[in-house]
Design an enzyme around this catalytic site. Structure first.
Site, PDB file in Angstrom:
ATOM      1  N   ASP A   1      -1.583  -1.005   5.789  1.00 53.24           N
ATOM      2  CA  ASP A   1      -2.022  -0.515   7.068  1.00 53.24           C
ATOM      3  C   ASP A   1      -3.182  -0.330   7.491  1.00 53.24           C
ATOM      4  O   ASP A   1      -3.486   0.297   8.449  1.00 53.24           O
ATOM      5  CB  ASP A   1      -1.129   0.962   7.064  1.00 53.24           C
ATOM      6  CG  ASP A   1      -1.654   1.936   6.115  1.00 53.24           C
ATOM      7  OD1 ASP A   1      -2.418   1.694   5.355  1.00 53.24           O
ATOM      8  OD2 ASP A   1      -1.876   3.190   6.684  1.00 53.24           O
ATOM      9  N   LYS A   2      -4.090  -0.941   6.657  1.00 49.47           N
ATOM     10  CA  LYS A   2      -5.271  -1.034   7.082  1.00 49.47           C
ATOM     11  C   LYS A   2      -6.000  -2.500   6.750  1.00 49.47           C
ATOM     12  O   LYS A   2      -5.335  -3.145   5.714  1.00 49.47           O
ATOM     13  CB  LYS A   2      -6.277   0.019   6.118  1.00 49.47           C
ATOM     14  CG  LYS A   2      -5.710   1.520   6.463  1.00 49.47           C
ATOM     15  CD  LYS A   2      -6.648   2.205   5.491  1.00 49.47           C
ATOM     16  CE  LYS A   2      -6.293   3.848   5.963  1.00 49.47           C
ATOM     17  NZ  LYS A   2      -4.973   4.206   5.572  1.00 49.47           N
TER      18      LYS A   2
ATOM     19  N   ARG B   1     -11.085  -0.642  -5.910  1.00 45.40           N
ATOM     20  CA  ARG B   1     -11.011   0.215  -4.736  1.00 45.40           C
ATOM     21  C   ARG B   1     -10.828  -1.018  -3.566  1.00 45.40           C
ATOM     22  O   ARG B   1     -11.967  -1.736  -3.478  1.00 45.40           O
ATOM     23  CB  ARG B   1     -12.180   1.094  -4.041  1.00 45.40           C
ATOM     24  CG  ARG B   1     -11.945   1.744  -3.069  1.00 45.40           C
ATOM     25  CD  ARG B   1     -12.858   2.893  -2.755  1.00 45.40           C
ATOM     26  NE  ARG B   1     -12.896   3.448  -1.536  1.00 45.40           N
ATOM     27  CZ  ARG B   1     -12.104   4.383  -1.185  1.00 45.40           C
ATOM     28  NH1 ARG B   1     -11.240   4.866  -1.922  1.00 45.40           N
ATOM     29  NH2 ARG B   1     -12.114   4.898  -0.001  1.00 45.40           N
ATOM     30  N   LYS B   2      -9.848  -1.077  -2.742  1.00 46.03           N
ATOM     31  CA  LYS B   2      -9.583  -2.006  -1.835  1.00 46.03           C
ATOM     32  C   LYS B   2     -10.916  -1.715  -0.876  1.00 46.03           C
ATOM     33  O   LYS B   2     -11.147  -0.395  -0.356  1.00 46.03           O
ATOM     34  CB  LYS B   2      -8.107  -1.889  -1.210  1.00 46.03           C
ATOM     35  CG  LYS B   2      -7.095  -2.082  -1.915  1.00 46.03           C
ATOM     36  CD  LYS B   2      -5.763  -2.070  -1.472  1.00 46.03           C
ATOM     37  CE  LYS B   2      -5.430  -0.509  -1.241  1.00 46.03           C
ATOM     38  NZ  LYS B   2      -4.026  -0.454  -0.807  1.00 46.03           N
TER      39      LYS B   2
ATOM     40  N   ASP C   1       1.035  -1.113  -0.064  1.00 48.82           N
ATOM     41  CA  ASP C   1      -0.006  -0.019  -0.042  1.00 48.82           C
ATOM     42  C   ASP C   1       1.064   1.176  -0.114  1.00 48.82           C
ATOM     43  O   ASP C   1       1.953   1.293   0.529  1.00 48.82           O
ATOM     44  CB  ASP C   1      -0.838  -0.106   1.054  1.00 48.82           C
ATOM     45  CG  ASP C   1      -1.866   1.358   1.448  1.00 48.82           C
ATOM     46  OD1 ASP C   1      -2.582   1.597   0.394  1.00 48.82           O
ATOM     47  OD2 ASP C   1      -1.912   1.834   2.391  1.00 48.82           O
ATOM     48  N   ARG C   2       0.482   2.375  -0.403  1.00 49.26           N
ATOM     49  CA  ARG C   2       1.202   3.590  -0.583  1.00 49.26           C
ATOM     50  C   ARG C   2       0.981   4.446   0.854  1.00 49.26           C
ATOM     51  O   ARG C   2       2.113   4.344   1.563  1.00 49.26           O
ATOM     52  CB  ARG C   2       0.984   4.437  -1.820  1.00 49.26           C
ATOM     53  CG  ARG C   2       2.236   5.727  -1.826  1.00 49.26           C
ATOM     54  CD  ARG C   2       2.106   6.766  -2.763  1.00 49.26           C
ATOM     55  NE  ARG C   2       0.796   7.590  -2.312  1.00 49.26           N
ATOM     56  CZ  ARG C   2       0.528   8.883  -2.718  1.00 49.26           C
ATOM     57  NH1 ARG C   2       0.821   8.979  -3.836  1.00 49.26           N
ATOM     58  NH2 ARG C   2      -0.468   9.461  -2.124  1.00 49.26           N
ATOM     59  N   ASP C   3       0.225   4.953   1.022  1.00 52.70           N
ATOM     60  CA  ASP C   3      -0.083   5.943   2.204  1.00 52.70           C
ATOM     61  C   ASP C   3      -0.036   5.175   3.606  1.00 52.70           C
ATOM     62  O   ASP C   3      -1.028   4.504   3.749  1.00 52.70           O
ATOM     63  CB  ASP C   3      -1.222   6.866   1.967  1.00 52.70           C
ATOM     64  CG  ASP C   3      -1.200   7.784   0.894  1.00 52.70           C
ATOM     65  OD1 ASP C   3      -0.305   8.134   0.540  1.00 52.70           O
ATOM     66  OD2 ASP C   3      -2.198   7.903  -0.053  1.00 52.70           O
TER      67      ASP C   3
END
Length: 174
Positions: free
Chosen positions: A128-129, A102-103, A8-10
């Site tokens: 992170d989610k 969209r995840k 994931d990026r953010d």
């Protein structure tokens, strides 16, 4: 078939800042370059899968996103890491439509699988989610890590919850 390290990026690649699109606001998460280098040296290709609803919300444009992405991939390259591709979902279900990219939907991962002949069962995802983990599991990725620097999560569907990225490859070297 290729093995991939999906990121994931953010919140994983860069420090979480809501609707990040400016280079001057970008800061790499501690350990991300070493994590990528470790897996790249083991033969994994590195792929980023990121929800970017800020595009749909009008906070920034796809051009803004692409500009930052190009800069980011060049920064990785300066450290000897090749980001094979960055997949992104620009949608928000309340604005444009429900989508399969969209995840927690697995669309971006499945698209990467087709494009790069990826063996998902032998690939890894770091998010992170919980929605990142759910996308990975839906796509057939077995090894998943929930990166939780602030130690907020008590449980997850992930293989392991880690508070430092180095814990991921230390698990595999012990």
């Amino acid at each position: 078939m290729n093995r991939a390290l999906f990121l994931d990026r953010d919140g994983v690649v860069n420090v979480e800042i809501n609707y990040l699109y400016k280079i001057e606001d970008f800061e790499f998460v501690e350990g991300i370059l070493n994590l990528c280098k470790y897996y790249q040296d083991k033969g994994y290709i590195i792929i980023i899968v990121t929800n970017q609803s800020g595009i749909d919300r009008g906070y920034y444009s796809e051009s803004d996103f692409n500009f930052l992405t190009l800069w980011m991939t060049k920064e990785f390259a300066k450290h000897g890491v090749e980001i094979k591709k960055v997949y992104y979902c620009p949608h928000h279900p309340d604005i444009s439509m429900a989508c399969n990219c969209r995840k927690p939907s697995p669309g971006m991962i499945l698209e990467a699988q087709k494009e790069y002949d990826i063996d998902l069962k032998n690939s890894i995802l770091v998010g992170d989610k919980e929605s990142d983990i759910e996308a990975a599991l839906s796509a057939g990725i077995v090894e998943t890590y929930l990166f939780d620097e602030k130690k907020i999560y008590k449980e997850s569907k992930a293989t392991k919850i880690v508070s430092k990225l180095e814990e991921i490859y230390n698990v595999n070297t012990k």
